[in-house]
Design an enzyme around this catalytic site. Structure first.
Site, PDB file in Angstrom:
ATOM      1  N   ASN A  55       0.866  -1.145  -0.006  1.00 49.80           N
ATOM      2  CA  ASN A  55      -0.014   0.077  -0.094  1.00 49.80           C
ATOM      3  C   ASN A  55       0.835   1.085   0.061  1.00 49.80           C
ATOM      4  O   ASN A  55       1.341   1.639   0.903  1.00 49.80           O
ATOM      5  CB  ASN A  55      -0.816  -0.264   1.273  1.00 49.80           C
ATOM      6  CG  ASN A  55      -1.842   1.278   1.455  1.00 49.80           C
ATOM      7  OD1 ASN A  55      -1.870   2.083   0.275  1.00 49.80           O
ATOM      8  ND2 ASN A  55      -2.806   1.184   2.384  1.00 49.80           N
ATOM      9  N   ARG A  99      -2.318  -2.089  -3.436  1.00 49.14           N
ATOM     10  CA  ARG A  99      -3.476  -1.316  -3.222  1.00 49.14           C
ATOM     11  C   ARG A  99      -3.668   0.005  -4.276  1.00 49.14           C
ATOM     12  O   ARG A  99      -3.040   0.828  -4.286  1.00 49.14           O
ATOM     13  CB  ARG A  99      -3.731  -0.905  -1.903  1.00 49.14           C
ATOM     14  CG  ARG A  99      -4.935   0.065  -1.553  1.00 49.14           C
ATOM     15  CD  ARG A  99      -5.056   0.384  -0.335  1.00 49.14           C
ATOM     16  NE  ARG A  99      -6.246   1.414  -0.174  1.00 49.14           N
ATOM     17  CZ  ARG A  99      -6.395   2.534   0.326  1.00 49.14           C
ATOM     18  NH1 ARG A  99      -5.264   3.075   1.012  1.00 49.14           N
ATOM     19  NH2 ARG A  99      -7.517   3.106   0.759  1.00 49.14           N
ATOM     20  N   HIS A 129     -13.060   3.217  -0.392  1.00 52.56           N
ATOM     21  CA  HIS A 129     -13.003   2.062   0.634  1.00 52.56           C
ATOM     22  C   HIS A 129     -13.724   0.639   0.387  1.00 52.56           C
ATOM     23  O   HIS A 129     -14.103  -0.251   1.242  1.00 52.56           O
ATOM     24  CB  HIS A 129     -13.827   2.448   2.074  1.00 52.56           C
ATOM     25  CG  HIS A 129     -13.196   3.499   2.725  1.00 52.56           C
ATOM     26  ND1 HIS A 129     -14.066   4.605   3.033  1.00 52.56           N
ATOM     27  CD2 HIS A 129     -12.132   4.148   2.900  1.00 52.56           C
ATOM     28  CE1 HIS A 129     -13.471   5.737   3.506  1.00 52.56           C
ATOM     29  NE2 HIS A 129     -12.078   5.372   3.479  1.00 52.56           N
ATOM     30  N   ARG A 152     -12.756  16.451   5.659  1.00 51.91           N
ATOM     31  CA  ARG A 152     -13.623  16.800   4.485  1.00 51.91           C
ATOM     32  C   ARG A 152     -15.011  17.141   4.681  1.00 51.91           C
ATOM     33  O   ARG A 152     -15.293  16.572   5.933  1.00 51.91           O
ATOM     34  CB  ARG A 152     -13.460  15.359   3.930  1.00 51.91           C
ATOM     35  CG  ARG A 152     -12.018  15.221   3.230  1.00 51.91           C
ATOM     36  CD  ARG A 152     -11.899  13.871   2.691  1.00 51.91           C
ATOM     37  NE  ARG A 152     -11.233  12.990   3.147  1.00 51.91           N
ATOM     38  CZ  ARG A 152     -11.047  11.688   3.071  1.00 51.91           C
ATOM     39  NH1 ARG A 152     -11.759  11.208   1.982  1.00 51.91           N
ATOM     40  NH2 ARG A 152     -10.105  11.093   3.668  1.00 51.91           N
ATOM     41  N   GLU A 167      -8.308  -4.829   5.276  1.00 59.12           N
ATOM     42  CA  GLU A 167      -8.019  -4.423   3.631  1.00 59.12           C
ATOM     43  C   GLU A 167      -6.982  -5.486   3.129  1.00 59.12           C
ATOM     44  O   GLU A 167      -7.018  -5.811   2.123  1.00 59.12           O
ATOM     45  CB  GLU A 167      -7.963  -3.054   3.422  1.00 59.12           C
ATOM     46  CG  GLU A 167      -9.116  -2.131   3.952  1.00 59.12           C
ATOM     47  CD  GLU A 167      -9.022  -0.896   4.019  1.00 59.12           C
ATOM     48  OE1 GLU A 167      -9.262  -0.085   3.104  1.00 59.12           O
ATOM     49  OE2 GLU A 167      -8.649  -0.536   5.011  1.00 59.12           O
TER      50      GLU A 167
END
Ligand code: ADP
Length: 397
Positions: free
Chosen positions: A7, A90, A179, A240, A385
């Site tokens: 990742n 990823r 996600h 955000r 993940e």
């Protein structure tokens, strides 16, 4: 079969080496400050943590260092690089170019370069990671596992924005979500935990972390998700804004003398619960501030939980019912107060929390936090993940 999961970020790189026989993590770690003075590798294996401070001017240097550690006599877990069967990378955004996990080839990497602008903060880093691995491990099979793949099953009426259709066709402006590997993992684990066939379940998955997204998973397929063209959309997040009327941005840019690009930075970096509270983007700090009487921290938390609840309601309607709500990621796994606030008021729809079961310290296990007589199961499932990336890579081979 052993899969190395990578990742890559712009100045960091996380990795796990997973033995797919038993899905055991043999080693994991991360490189920090790639391309910046003060490089550091943290490597965990055999229950030990090894720290190496070394400059890593490029991602290739970082990968080379990781491989050195993996085969090291003391810290290593494999005898040679040959034991790594494949590498899974990823990737945040696939646009419409890739709908599923894809084997790395020269042609694929050309397409990756073409779509990099879809996730300018993330995709270029993933490309660096892939190229570094190809340089250090030439000939090794590699897969790209996209965060957006799980959302590729959304119907057109869910992923489209109501803009000029020709512009959608020309520029691929639509909802892609994010996600996806996490939503896929926890929805699958929910079915497993309940001993049910996922094809029969309507699940809302709440991935609540620094970035948060909520998905409707019907029969194992994502049919809608809260994030959009970019990960700015949906519920308010750490920094955000989440959903906002775009006309308000134009108005704000005008008032504050910001360009559109500065306006987007404002929405991505200085908004969300940080902007509202003025305290922090971290939910632990917000909870402490609220406890101390800070009303803006209270407001930020209330806004977050209210929006999560609205998405659950919307997705219940979209799926024509609801069997399971899953909470995951940093906030979802660790914050009983948030979980309680999100599901409170949904009792009329068969959602009933067991307050005592909800109030536990995260121990990495699956927890069922709904009341015995709740029609809808509420589960907390730690996300994984990396395991999804390893499984996808192994399946592709
Ligand atoms: P990222 O999107 O960066 O992977 P995480 O999933 O790690 O984010 O989530 C980060 C958020 O989770 C932060 O707001 C943090 O406050 C919260 N969080 C993480 N661990 C805990 C904890 N032990 N207790 C409460 N909140 C936590």
């Amino acid at each position: 079969m052993k899969i190395l999961v990578i990742n890559a970020g712009s100045s960091s790189l996380k990795y796990q080496l997973i033995d797919m026989e038993n899905e055991e993590v043999l080693a994991k770690g991360g490189c920090e400050r790639i391309g910046i003075p003060g490089g550091k590798l943290t490597h965990k294996a055999h229950g030990e943590t090894y720290i190496i401070e070394r400059e890593m001017p490029t991602h290739t240097d970082a990968i080379a260092l990781v491989l050195d550690e993996l085969v090291d006599k003391t810290a290593g877990v494999i005898a040679s690089m040959e034991e790594i069967d494949a590498v899974g990378h990823r990737v945040v955004a696939s646009g419409e170019a890739f709908k599923k996990t894809t084997l790395v080839t020269d042609d694929v990497m050309v397409t990756m370069d073409e779509i990099a602008e879809l996730a300018p903060l993330h995709n270029p880093a993933a490309i660096l990671g892939v190229n570094a691995c190809r340089a250090v491990m030439p000939g090794k099979k590699m897969a790209l596992v996209f965060d957006t793949s799980f959302h590729a099953t959304m119907p057109d009426y869910a992923y489209m924005y109501a803009i000029d259709y020709d512009d959608y066709k020309a520029y691929h402006v639509r909802k892609y979500g994010a996600h996806g590997t996490s939503h896929k993992y926890v929805s699958g684990e929910a079915a497993k935990y309940l001993g049910r066939d996922i094809a029969s379940l309507k699940i809302v998955t709440c991935h609540l972390g620094n970035g948060s997204s909520i998905s409707a998973v019907k029969g194992g397929k994502c049919i809608d998700t809260s994030m959009g063209f970019t990960p700015l959309a949906g519920v308010p997040m750490g920094t955000r804004s989440g959903d906002i009327d775009v006309a308000a941005i134009d108005f704000l840019c005008d008032k504050k003398g910001m360009t559109m690009s500065e306006g987007l930075t404002y929405l991505n970096k200085r908004s969300g619960v940080l902007g509202i509270s003025g305290v922090s983007s971290d939910f632990r700090d917000l909870a402490a501030a609220k406890e101390a009487g800070n009303d803006r921290a209270r407001l930020a938390l209330d806004m977050f939980c209210y929006d999560c609840k609205k998405y659950i309601g919307a997705y219940m309607a979209a799926m024509g019912g609801l069997d399971v709500i899953v909470f995951t990621a940093g906030i979802g796994e660790n914050t009983p107060d948030v979980r309680e606030a999100v599901v409170s008021g949904l009792e009329a729809f068969g959602v009933k929390l067991d307050a005592a079961a909800n109030n536990y310290r995260n121990d990495g296990a699956v927890h069922e936090i709904s009341a015995k007589d709740s029609a809808v199961k509420i589960l907390v499932i730690p996300t994984n993940e990396e395991l999804v990336i390893a499984r996808e890579t192994a399946a592709l081979l």
